[in-house]
Design a protein around this motif. Structure first.
Motif: not given
Lengths: 317, 317, 317, 317
Positions: D286-315
């Motif tokens: 789980c990630v949490w960061s309150p500021a949202l992107d225009e679709k209503g998802n956590s902007l930095l939360g989404g970025y953190a998950l993106h970085r996580f799967t890129r760094m771990t290959g766990l997509s």
């Protein structure tokens, strides 16, 4: 410069009783067609075999036929009267909160409301009438009193009032209307308490009137905005013209094009089976027959108006 | 039974030149507003500072002002004439392939066409005009000749013809129209070769006429379907009435409600800046000014018609 | 860190022939269900009673059953391959002209395209594939040659080529596709000649391949973007991941959610009855059975994949 | 048969703290981007400069970074848990009242609901969650107790409870939700009192939990439906798989395609800024960061998950 229509449509008023009689006969032969509205339980009980028609000329002469004096639930026809009240209240500012275009969707659709951010397409779809109700609630001290006073005054019938059973039935089953009002509120296009707006809206729909009452109530729309009896102005000539225009383009749900094609008069229908129509500068009229067509307009009422304009040449076109 | 409108609108024809003159002055003060259509390259070159207005009374008297004799590209105004031809060809069968409801969407939208399985909402959106063109192609031996003959005969101007530059420009850039025609064809609501339908459609749009020509060309719609000069019937009285009704509800793209509200006449606009209008039983008229409003109707042309009905009381409402 | 799935799904490759055999038996008992696509006349002639399934593991082992070596029309499956070529051509710039969201509408809908001003929702609806085709046309000297070369190279089958009858049939009846391409062109999101784009598009759809060819052709998507035989990179690891993601969310028309739910693999279907699927890091596979469900996906092919992931535990979820 | 991903992504758990630390650093440099949700007044007060991330492996090891133990309003993340409860209550019958397709429209759109006659597209849009709430109300004696019990049990945190301020704020301003619930009721797809359904819905949205709680609460979805601590089954393996599938295709409003593309994990976001994700057979996070992107998802939360799967290959792709 407007000239009377040419032969074969030159009518004297002596012909009107004959014409109404012919229409009444033709309509009664089609009894059984169409379906009574069933989404409001109390409306579903009204018998299908009813037909009334009444017209009021500019000098106040009344012609009526069939069940023209049997009261029925006026439902959306009331939107003509509340639009008049709303325009008296805030004038053209009303159009900041409402459009004037045909909707192309059923009367209670939420789709266009979503596309247009809470601005109803016109005052004659439910959403639009709720915004008008909201305007009336903000403007009049006694909004329900003001509406009843207007209806009784215009129709000349002091007995006009609420049908309690219909009112209860509609309140209890009106989930779609609750959805609409809250949806508009979510776009900040309703200012008052949502329940208060709905209560006013249910009242206007639940009024009971007959064809003669309704034809009289719209006489001012045929008479350039004046009450012919008193000579007093009900609304400006321009507003009367415009209300007629909106009736023609938006008054019969998503069948307005078809209605203009077959009837050719400004008209407003209700799911109670009534249709109010105006022949500008000539007369106002009302038909009633409870069974509806698939678009929600009185099937035989629409047929009667079609026959009327074909026989008299009184289409605006 | 129709009575002439009351004071202050009693007009004699002597007033008409004054009224047109006043409108011409008012309009010219607003030159500069609006934008010339730019999606057809050749149209984009027309100067904005043009205004013409012409009217033809039932007995053939012509009043004109401004640039009323300067030819312009009639574009979608031609849909009135092809609808008349299409109805003459197949009568009410035409309505099996077309609706009569306002579209609620821009003139070249594919959305409603998809929802309604290839049945265009009305004959005055592009899709509807293509179906009408297809009907004409199936019915007339020389469809293009039939159209030219009709236009020249109705307008009394044997010079009416195609503007080659516009025609070429439209053919080369009309991807949206190619899409529309093929889309309708995919629902089997076009029978002829798609390219032949488009060629006919581009021809009707590319006709050059002036305000006087166009006002004359619609005189039969003001005259219950008859040619007043020859007394011959162009279409039945009922069809004339119905064409007027469709003009009022569908003739100005998705601004038909607003147009009825502000002008109150059956009218058909084109992106060339012309608007053809009818006062049933009284006159036909045409305005032209190339700059458009955001809905694609001539901005100053609409204003001129608004002023005209306010000054004359000749709105149908 | 990824761990093998737990009991009861530990499989050795010795089990795969048994699993395929069981699925083949189950599927053949349901022969008769679904309907063969009829909108392309030549496809309508394919017999329904066909089922093939093939899989290729990362080290190149092939398992096949049923009609896995009978060629069929790959239709929209080719969109996976052209997407790969398009991404190789212009990289992430491709996404300026295309979205990556499921469409929620049928594969050939024009509605969303109109709402989104000519930007197709994803590369796997027809509109999106046309934009990808346009990119390929702009980038490769011999676009058709490049596509054939890619298909033959990836599948290891030098015989891959066009089914002329299907190609002709699709060209002659593809009004909807002509509409789509012209519509996109009207938004300037196609640069090349519309007919050239359509010709390329019809070619990709009309390619004939069998299940083994197709499973092999997608091995690089299971292998982080590499060709396992040569060790050469077909696309970057990140692009392979992303293509798989788009297959899962958009690969089966408007049934992608249901497909993820029941199958749980990146997959791309075609109206010829084929479905190509990928188990990332494990295998690529292809099923074929011509009869379709109501969403346009192979009914028994989908069932076979559902059974496969249930029996093997190889869903990505 | 699933094999561990190849180099360069082979991770031992010793790397996870480093990876989380790197992500935390990267995210904090982007503080300030995005906007905190403002349509719920009480949410608008949360400071933007927060970031937490927690993961729980299958054997219960917890790794956390940043503000991972600061409670926040879980909002729509709760839809994962109520879906689990709803499926336990009525099994696959739930899908008679709900779809499983991505919506293609914002989370609170009424349009698709109208097109599909009151059947929400999936359980993760508001309308769908209300139908799930209705199912829970019909099935459990103490529905609110059942939800709290489930949340506390799954997270191991007996303090999980309602944030009263958020709850009040949402109840008072939730006109859109009142509209949605009444609209569904008008199609008879809500059985209970509309207000009771809304009260339950507001409760689930107003629960306060932190990243560690939430990561733990979804461990069963990574573990084939089992609670790893007790070994007890929370839901069947098949249901766990399917819930993951729905998270991937529908869990991030109308950005699900993009999320699959950039992150590649089943995930569910909430407007409170949290995103819950699952790596099947490996971990929940789980990630949490309150500021949202225009679709209503956590902007930095989404970025953190993106970085996580890129760094771990766990997509999953």
């Amino acid at each position: 410069m407007r000239k009377p229509p040419q032969n074969p449509h030159d009518l004297s008023r002596h012909d009107l009783p004959d014409i109404l009689g012919t229409i009444d006969e033709e309509v009664r032969q089609r009894f059984g067609e169409g379906e009574v509205a069933d989404y409001i339980p109390a409306l579903a009980c009204v018998p299908k075999e009813r037909f009334g028609m009444a017209l009021v000329t500019l000098d106040g002469e009344v012609h009526a036929v069939g069940d023209a004096r049997e009261p029925f639930s006026i439902q959306s026809i009331s939107k003509v009267h509340t639009l008049t009240l709303g325009l008296e209240a805030v004038g053209d500012d009303l159009w900041k909160r409402l459009g004037r275009e045909p909707s192309g969707d059923p009367f209670n659709s939420l789709i266009q409301l979503e596309h247009e951010k809470g601005i109803p397409r016109n005052p004659f779809i439910n959403a639009g009438a709720m915004v008008v109700a909201d305007v009336i609630l903000s403007h009049y001290d006694q909004p329900e009193g003001a509406l009843l006073h207007f209806m009784r005054g215009r129709s000349g019938n002091p007995e006009v009032g609420r049908d309690d059973e219909i009112w209860e039935s509609e309140r209890r089953s009106g989930y779609r209307n609750v959805a609409l009002a809250n949806f508009i509120r979510s776009f900040d296009n309703i200012e008052n308490d949502v329940d208060a707006v709905l209560d006013f809206y249910y009242l206007q729909c639940a009024l009971r009137m007959n064809c003669v009452d309704l034809a009289r109530s719209a006489q001012f729309l045929a008479a350039d905005g004046r009450c012919q009896a008193s000579g007093k102005r009900v609304t400006s000539e321009e507003q009367a013209t415009r209300i007629n225009a909106i009736m023609l383009t938006c008054g019969t749900y998503d069948a307005a094009g078809d209605f203009a094609f077959h009837v050719g008069l400004p008209a407003k229908s209700g799911v109670g089976g009534g249709i109010l129509a105006v022949v500008p500068s000539v007369m106002s009229l009302c038909v009633w027959s409870p069974a509806l067509d698939e678009k929600g307009n009185s099937l035989l009422g629409g047929y009667a108006l079609h026959r009327f304009t074909r026989m008299t040449g009184l289409s605006v076109f």
